[in-house]
Design an enzyme around this catalytic site. Structure first.
Site, PDB file in Angstrom:
ATOM      1  N   GLU A 283      93.118  57.139  21.442  1.00 31.55           N
ATOM      2  CA  GLU A 283      92.881  58.349  20.655  1.00 31.55           C
ATOM      3  C   GLU A 283      91.925  59.270  21.416  1.00 31.55           C
ATOM      4  O   GLU A 283      91.485  58.956  22.525  1.00 31.55           O
ATOM      5  CB  GLU A 283      92.300  58.000  19.280  1.00 31.55           C
TER       6      GLU A 283
ATOM      7  N   ASP B 139      82.608  63.131  17.708  1.00 29.40           N
ATOM      8  CA  ASP B 139      83.787  63.847  18.218  1.00 29.40           C
ATOM      9  C   ASP B 139      83.436  65.253  18.699  1.00 29.40           C
ATOM     10  O   ASP B 139      84.029  66.241  18.267  1.00 29.40           O
ATOM     11  CB  ASP B 139      84.871  63.934  17.135  1.00 29.40           C
TER      12      ASP B 139
END
Length: 328
Positions: free
Chosen positions: A236, A60
């Site tokens: 997401e 991420d």
């Protein structure tokens, strides 16, 4: 999430061209890493490609290029227990830059588990970190939280916990990102909508301040295509990029294994972003795993600018293997 993911980078010419009008393959933009060269009749020389992976054992990724000319990097640490930060004068230098812990998970209570997907933003002369966290007593009760630091140097000063970002529902939520457009600040995030037949969709709202939403929140997307529903029905990891009169919003889809991939929305910059009808969703992924390069499950990307100050660079995480043992 995965403890063995690696952060990678790509420029526009490293990615395959996707035959879709919705990906804006005209002008100075292309799928993946976008290059903006306004007013130049001939293409500038292409900088040398980056050496991948940029950072190992991090997922991420988020890179902020500050006005001091340095790159600030944060990402999910494999233990899910802290927020880390590095900086460098160059993107490549982030590989070996010293890493500092700027915040640690609580031993009990809120913000004690699953510290995921931090993003560092400079807003109104202060630093903010958006991240996901859960209570120690209920580790899947994941919500979005915000830290604030008024010191000019994010490695110094005190990180104040501003609290949870309150959305319309008290449900699983994560992967918040923020951007401004036409004088308004927006938050985009992933959340489970009560009653929905999916894990998470994407939502958008204007903000009253860096930790408070205001007005309605709209649903931008739910998993609807087969490639968004492999393993889990997931949208997401959104991230916004404004270029050439359009706003590009990338996101990740499906389970976080080798099927993980990147989708994209586009909107006209002159339109109302809070009208879902002004956003166009690509029916095909814009970035997927590649057998030739042995990069699997690319996802949760961000964009930054190369050292030349012009070339947009796509930063993403991926694996060099398909099979996963344990937590994906």
């Amino acid at each position: 999430m995965c403890t063995r993911e690696a952060v990678r980078m790509s420029r526009e010419h490293d990615l395959p061209e996707i035959p879709s009008r919705r990906l804006l393959l005209k002008g100075a933009a292309a799928a993946g890493a976008l290059t903006a060269v306004p007013g130049v009749a001939h293409a500038a020389p292409r900088p040398a490609p980056y050496e991948n992976p940029l950072v190992r054992q991090r997922a991420d990724p988020h890179i902020h290029r500050h006005t001091d000319g340095r790159y600030y990097f944060t990402a999910t640490a494999p233990e899910y227990d802290r927020i880390v930060l590095r900086r460098s004068r160059t993107l490549g230098g982030l590989s070996t830059a010293a890493e500092s812990v700027i915040w640690r998970a609580h031993p009990t209570g809120d913000m004690a588990a699953h510290i995921w997907a931090p993003e560092l933003h400079r807003i109104g002369g202060k630093w903010y970190v958006y991240f996901a966290a859960a209570p120690a007593e209920d580790v899947w009760r994941i919500r979005i939280w915000v830290l604030e630091n008024s010191h000019p140097d994010p490695f110094k000063g005190t990180w104040e916990e501003k609290g949870q970002v309150r959305t319309a529902w008290e449900t699983f939520s994560l992967d918040a990102t923020t951007f401004t457009h036409r004088g308004a600040r927006y938050l985009c995030w992933a959340q489970h909508e009560p009653g929905a037949d999916n894990n998470t969709g994407l939502f958008l709202s204007e903000m009253a301040n860096p930790w408070t939403l205001t007005g309605p929140q709209i649903r931008l997307s739910t998993p609807e295509y087969d490639w968004e529903c492999v393993g889990y029905k997931v949208n997401e990891g959104p991230y916004a990029l404004k270029r050439n009169g359009r706003i590009f919003l990338t996101y990740s889809a499906s389970a976080t294994d080798h099927h993980y991939c990147v989708g994209m929305f586009t909107a006209d910059a002159g339109g109302n972003l809070m009208d879902p009808g002004n956003w166009s969703k690509s029916p095909i992924p814009v970035f997927t795993g590649n057998e030739t390069t042995k990069q699997y499950g690319p996802g949760h990307n961000c964009f930054t600018v190369a050292e030349d100050g012009r070339s947009d660079v796509l930063v993403y995480h991926a694996r060099q293997y398909k099979e996963i043992v344990g937590d994906p």
